[in-house]
Write an enzyme that holds these catalytic residues in place. Structure first.
Site, PDB file in Angstrom:
ATOM      1  N   GLU A   1      -4.683  -4.678   0.037  1.00  0.00           N
ATOM      2  CA  GLU A   1      -5.836  -5.755   0.320  1.00  0.00           C
ATOM      3  C   GLU A   1      -6.433  -5.323   1.569  1.00  0.00           C
ATOM      4  OE1 GLU A   1      -1.730  -7.312   2.372  1.00  0.00           O
ATOM      5  OE2 GLU A   1      -2.449  -6.004   0.744  1.00  0.00           O
TER       6      GLU A   1
ATOM      7  N   CYS B   1      -0.142  -3.120  -0.776  1.00  0.00           N
ATOM      8  CA  CYS B   1      -0.340  -3.870  -1.568  1.00  0.00           C
ATOM      9  C   CYS B   1      -1.835  -3.885  -1.995  1.00  0.00           C
ATOM     10  CB  CYS B   1      -0.475  -5.383  -0.747  1.00  0.00           C
ATOM     11  SG  CYS B   1       1.273  -5.629  -0.723  1.00  0.00           S
TER      12      CYS B   1
END
Length: 787
Positions: free
Chosen positions: A479, A477
């Site tokens: 992050e 993702c």
């Protein structure tokens, strides 16, 4: 002078009212440091129907939860921190030192002889007091359905599943057991009474969904996976592995990705191994070949793939695989749940890997071959009933072979498995983005990651410090910045569920304590432990930001970000000194969220909703025992398009709240700017941002936006808008307010009875949903579903 509050005991008498604000964070005393792990000024609050005393209210600690009953706490006392000795301030207990006369909140749970001395247990009477509290599940029943479908585990009796108050207890018990075991193993002190008070407050904040562990933690923490089998890797959300050193150990990156994926950990990988090692082909002499009976275990499956890949790269004998020991299809899988799909899918993977490598024997391994093998492993894991895989591939933006991997007109064979990874490029600051953005306009890929920014910076508003100079990539993702073979733990907070900054700062400390505790658990990979023991990387995230900004504004978000970040740095120092471990190399991120934010009724991460009123469709097995309770209260259920005989779709009407801006009002430029704001003021790791854009009107702006914001971001991806009705039963469908009212009136305020008088219903098909970074989906349809 500072005021501390402790939980009330069932036998204690009321004390005088206190006026201290709950969760207040005292400023550091010049005379002595704060007690190491202590989220100070906190109290473990209990349901008022069982704790409140006539004529006494501790107003600072009154609040509402679930069914709107008031919660109180008593036993407040003042303590002069400046007079605390250094030894007391750095005591190993997880709460500030108690005054001698203060009684314990509850008798230590270890008085129960059935609890091993190295384990922690919340006092059962405390947990039981939450049984009748209504959990604050969000979105008109959607959060509750997701909980029952995804995170409610079968209890030890084999007949009942957990309720929310029991899931929270399991998670908190597992968290504090990890702390206790770590400290005792290091011959450090452990204070059971003070741990009990802190654990009760953590329990309350999770129960009320002020913060939540990741889906991984809700499912695995405190279970046999961690308590007995010590598979602490299962508590981590995601990881990364580089193929750069394939010449030294050709199969290592592939074996790591497969092993981690089978534990539910999403993995990123790069293509740096391309051209560095030759595919020599296996030794096919019949006399050299040996039979390998594949054990019926995760380890056995991974070992078989390792043997096969090494045979091709190191000219070793090709194993003769024996699949007879693998349990047949339909057999239950303990630990992670689900059922076995048999050995056929592993046999198919072996054949597919050979199909990738046979044509390039005698040649250097290619970018396509690396990504193909990783993707085929992901496809096998999905077929093996973990249900999803989360992968991200990283390649060079100038490499036409790489950026065209998802052009299925050029690579039609990859359509069968290319969906298993999101693909991104390692962008260079100052590069020309036009060529890559032409691909993005078609299908939203590749995404962009600025590795130099990831290595050089914490928060982008701070000077470069190069703390992450050894970073090689990120998680699916995007992050988290990660080194090769590194894993990371995430935890999610919900600012909009707090009435004050002080209360939010208190929640942050408990959320961080959960995540820091996860870093105590070693994995079964030596290379991973070598990195994680040094980095202790954490991603403390925020969700519901679209709702928060609506209610409190950007100025207040800026203040909460800045003060929250500073609070976490101070907490990290205290907890690290208490546990005698290094400080975390980085501490904050914005995760995209998914099912976890649904539990709390929060918009995911930094993302804006498609519309205020919409239908959220959830797929369930047609024979699921979750269906009758949903039908009884009036939810619309219909056969699933494409699989009407086996699957149903439930329609849940959702209202995200008055005034919350939607993607119709928030364009591409504002979404990118919001990501940059959070990267500057909150995330020292990264901000996971998928920008929704209209290809017709905003596609031309992609390259310009990247050119402007490349100095403020570490990573970003894009998603072309899909028209309503692009395919049947889309996960999200905008509806009018009138339609929403009609649907909710049909429910008449009733909630599904999933328990039938205490016996939990079981969804035998949809036992697991998200075992990865919750919304790291890997194709346009999935990304629209989970965003």
């Amino acid at each position: 002078m500072e005021r501390y509050c402790r939980p009330i005991s069932s036998s204690s008498s009321p004390s005088a009212p206190c006026s201290t604000s709950v969760g207040s964070i005292p400023e550091g005393s010049a005379g002595a440091p704060s007690p190491p792990p202590s989220p100070v000024g906190l109290t473990a609050k209990q349901p008022s129907s069982r704790t409140s005393q006539p004529g006494h209210t501790c107003h600072a600690h009154s609040r509402r939860v679930g069914n709107n009953r008031t919660l109180n706490a008593a036993h407040c006392w003042e303590k002069d921190v400046a007079s605390t000795s250094t030894a007391a301030a750095f005591s190993s207990s997880p709460l500030p030192a108690d005054p001698p006369a203060a009684p314990p909140a509850h008798p230590p749970s270890q008085a129960d002889d059935t609890v091993p001395p190295h384990k922690f247990r919340l006092d059962p009477s405390f947990v039981q007091q939450w049984e009748d509290e209504d959990p604050p599940f969000g979105f008109n029943g959607l959060g509750e359905l997701v909980y029952h479908r995804t995170y409610s585990r079968m209890k030890a009796d084999g007949e009942h599943r957990e309720r929310w108050f029991e899931t929270v207890g399991r998670v908190v018990n597992g968290t504090f057991s990890m702390q206790k075991e770590w400290l005792l193993r290091q011959s450090l002190e452990w204070d059971e009474e003070r741990a009990q008070g802190l654990a009760q407050e953590m329990y309350r904040r999770i129960f009320e969904m002020k913060f939540l562990p990741p889906g991984r933690g809700l499912w695995a923490m405190g279970t046999t996976l961690t308590e007995d089998r010590r598979l602490y890797a299962a508590l981590n959300n995601c990881g990364f592995v580089s193929t750069q050193d394939m010449a030294n150990d050709p199969s290592a990156p592939f074996a790591f990705l497969m092993d981690a994926s089978m534990l539910g950990v999403g993995v990123g990988f790069d293509t740096l191994g391309a051209g560095r090692v030759t595919v020599w082909g296996p030794n096919r002499r019949p006399e050299a070949r040996k039979t390998f009976v594949i054990p019926d275990s995760r380890e056995g499956w991974v070992e078989s793939v390792k043997y096969l890949i090494d045979a091709y790269f190191l000219n070793l004998p090709l194993p003769a695989f024996d699949y007879s020991s693998i349990r047949p299809a339909g057999s239950p899988i303990k630990g992670f749940g689900g059922v076995s799909q048999g050995g056929e899918i592993l046999e198919a993977l072996h054949g597919e890997i050979q199909g990738v490598l046979d044509p390039i024997v005698g040649e250097p391994v290619s970018v396509t071959a690396i990504v193909d093998m990783m993707n085929l492993i992901g496809k096998c894991v999905v077929a093996g009933n973990v249900r999803r895989t989360a992968e991200i591939a990283f390649g060079a933006p100038e490499d036409e072979e790489y950026v065209d991997l998802k052009n299925y007109e050029k690579n039609p064979h990859r359509a069968a498995y290319g969906w298993t990874s999101n693909n991104s490029v390692f962008a260079s600051v100052g590069m020309d983005y036009e060529n890559v953005c032409e691909r993005v306009q078609r299908n939203g890929e590749p995404g962009f990651a600025w590795l130099e920014n990831m290595r050089a910076y914490g928060r982008m508003g701070s000077p470069p410090d190069w703390r992450d100079a050894r970073a090689m990539g990120g998680n699916p993702c995007l992050e988290q910045t990660l080194e090769s073979f590194e894993l990371c733990c995430l935890v999610e907070t919900f600012p909009d569920k707090h009435d004050s900054l002080e209360d939010f700062l208190a929640t942050l400390q408990f959320a961080f304590l959960y995540a820091k505790t996860v870093t105590l658990g070693p994995t079964h990979w030596a290379k991973t432990n070598a990195v994680m023991l040094r980095n202790r990387r954490i991603g403390c995230s925020m969700s519901g930001l679209a709702q928060f900004v609506t209610r409190k504004g950007m100025g207040e978000l800026h203040r909460w970000c800045e003060e929250g970040y500073q609070t976490l740095q101070e907490a990290d120092q205290r907890y690290s000194e208490w546990l005698s471990i290094p400080r975390s190399v980085k501490t904050t991120s914005i995760k995209p969220s998914g099912t976890v934010s649904l539990l709390a009724g929060a918009t995911p991460g930094m993302h804006f909703p498609e519309s205020r009123f919409y239908l959220r469709r959830v797929r369930l097995a047609k024979n699921s025992e979750l269906l009758p309770p949903l039908l009884e209260v009036g939810y619309v259920v219909e056969p699933a398009a494409g699989d009407p005989e086996r699957t149903c779709v439930v329609e849940i009407p959702v209202d995200v709240g008055e005034g919350v801006r939607t993607l119709k009002e928030v364009g591409l430029w504002e979404q990118v700017a919001f990501a940059a704001f959070l990267q500057r003021h909150w995330a020292d790791n990264q901000v996971s941002c998928t920008v929704t854009f209209d290809p017709a009107t905003e596609g031309k702006d992609l390259a310009r936006a990247l050119d402007v914001f490349q100095y403020q971001l570490k990573g970003i991806s894009f998603l072309p808008k899909m028209e309503a009705g692009a395919y049947p039963q889309m996960p999200y469908e905008e509806i009018s307010e009138e339609d929403y009212r009609k649907r909710t009136e049909r429910l008449r305020g009733r909630r599904p009875d999933f328990w039938r008088g205490g016996a939990a219903v079981e969804d035998k098909k949809e036992e697991l949903l998200d075992k990865f970074c919750e919304s790291c989906s890997t194709n346009v349809e999935d990304r629209n579903e989970e965003k």
